[in-house]
Motif scaffolding. Structure first.
Motif, mmCIF file in Angstrom:
data_model
loop_
_atom_site.group_PDB
_atom_site.id
_atom_site.type_symbol
_atom_site.label_atom_id
_atom_site.label_comp_id
_atom_site.label_asym_id
_atom_site.label_seq_id
_atom_site.Cartn_x
_atom_site.Cartn_y
_atom_site.Cartn_z
ATOM 1 N N GLU A 1 -10.455 61.240 26.728
ATOM 2 C CA GLU A 1 -9.154 61.580 26.156
ATOM 3 C C GLU A 1 -9.108 63.043 25.708
ATOM 4 O OE1 GLU A 1 -8.264 58.704 23.161
ATOM 5 O OE2 GLU A 1 -7.914 57.085 24.611
ATOM 6 N N ARG B 1 3.054 61.520 39.558
ATOM 7 C CA ARG B 1 3.794 60.830 38.501
ATOM 8 C C ARG B 1 5.256 60.629 38.906
ATOM 9 N NH1 ARG B 1 -0.502 59.644 37.461
ATOM 10 N NH2 ARG B 1 -1.786 60.138 35.645
ATOM 11 N N SER C 1 -2.108 56.245 30.695
ATOM 12 C CA SER C 1 -1.098 57.060 30.022
ATOM 13 C C SER C 1 -1.059 56.620 28.566
ATOM 14 C CB SER C 1 0.286 56.887 30.659
ATOM 15 O OG SER C 1 0.897 55.689 30.218
ATOM 16 N N ALA C 2 -0.377 57.398 27.745
ATOM 17 C CA ALA C 2 -0.291 57.068 26.322
ATOM 18 C C ALA C 2 0.423 55.740 26.088
ATOM 19 C CB ALA C 2 0.438 58.193 25.577
ATOM 20 N N ASP C 3 1.283 55.355 27.033
ATOM 21 C CA ASP C 3 2.056 54.117 26.880
ATOM 22 C C ASP C 3 1.461 52.923 27.622
ATOM 23 O OD1 ASP C 3 4.049 55.444 25.356
ATOM 24 O OD2 ASP C 3 4.898 56.251 27.212
ATOM 25 N N GLY C 4 0.330 53.148 28.305
ATOM 26 C CA GLY C 4 -0.289 52.059 29.056
ATOM 27 C C GLY C 4 -0.492 52.441 30.507
ATOM 28 N N LEU D 1 -0.311 53.140 34.490
ATOM 29 C CA LEU D 1 0.703 53.592 35.435
ATOM 30 C C LEU D 1 0.251 53.230 36.851
ATOM 31 C CD1 LEU D 1 1.254 57.247 34.157
ATOM 32 C CD2 LEU D 1 2.859 55.346 33.883
#
Length: 266
Positions: free
Chosen positions: A21, A125, A156-159, A161
């Protein structure tokens, strides 16, 4: 090769081995500096085909690691090297970003939507339904199907991809054609990396954090394999596989000269 003392050149994965990270892992900076001070040939490998080596070198610098761009080998570079070896001066329709398009341009390829020799799917992306449709039709017309890497998802920060492997699977379902995948775990990526630094399997080591990509590909390429436990693998994970790395380390800090060893060698 079971003896680390025989290793003269090193290949190492990036995420989970040197950085996590965007933070350098313990011992990573010292190991890179040790290799540079001793003139040890090395390459940092990544299946990520989005970025150019210059981009990745800048990213690593922000993490505190001084890795020159010429010491970075991506699945995009390996893919371009493979395509050049098969069809010098060829053409390709590309789904991807600067990492793969730049690599193919520098390998002498023409990027086109008209009768390309290859359809090359890399990571982006911004996957486009229109571009995927074009790829399916071109493959149906005879273009050869290449994927930079098999990873089905990316972080990704949201889960998770969807990544290259997921899009390639969509194209396979629509065309009935499987891609040739150049990146890990294909040992082709390691062989092209060794060619870049003039290394031989008999004296090269591979450091990775995944049994199913780094270690299996290293074994198949005939390298000394080192699994570190700073990424996704742990000792219970090792037992799931019929093959074993030559060494299991808690982290790359154990490869720094003068550091106490905590390794489990086999």
């Amino acid at each position: 090769m079971a003896n680390r003392d025989e290793v003269e050149c090193w290949l190492t994965d990036m995420d989970g081995v040197l950085v996590h990270e965007n933070e350098a892992l313990p011992g990573a900076a010292e190991l890179i500096q040790q290799w540079r001070d001793t003139g040890t040939p090395f390459l940092v490998l990544t299946n990520n085909s989005i970025f150019t080596p210059r981009d990745l070198a800048a990213r690593l610098r922000t993490s505190g690691l001084d890795v020159p761009e010429e010491a970075i080998w991506t699945s995009a570079l390996a893919t371009a090297a493979f395509c050049k070896s098969q069809m010098p001066g060829g053409s390709a329709f590309v789904i991807g970003e600067a990492g793969i398009t730049t690599a193919l341009h520098e390998a002498g390829f023409i990027l086109t939507e008209t009768n390309p020799d290859y359809v090359v799917v890399g990571e982006t992306r911004n996957y486009s339904f229109e571009a995927i449709t074009k790829a399916i039709r071109l493959i149906g017309q005879g273009a050869r199907f290449i994927a930079t890497n098999p990873d089905a998802t990316g972080p990704s920060a949201d889960g998770p991809l969807p990544a290259t492997g997921a899009i390639a699977a969509l194209i396979t379902k629509a065309t009935g054609r499987e891609p040739y995948v150049v990146g890990k775990p294909n040992p082709m990526m390691f062989r092209s990396a060794m060619n870049k630094i003039g290394a031989h399997s008999e004296n090269t080591g591979m450091i990775g954090d995944r049994m199913d990509t780094d270690i299996v590909a290293g074994i198949e390429a005939g390298l000394h394999t080192v699994l570190v436990l700073t990424g996704i693998s742990d000792k219970s994970e090792i037992e799931k596989y019929p093959f074993r790395p030559n060494e299991v380390l808690h982290g790359v800090h154990e490869l720094v000269v003068g550091e106490p060893l905590e390794s489990d060698s086999i």
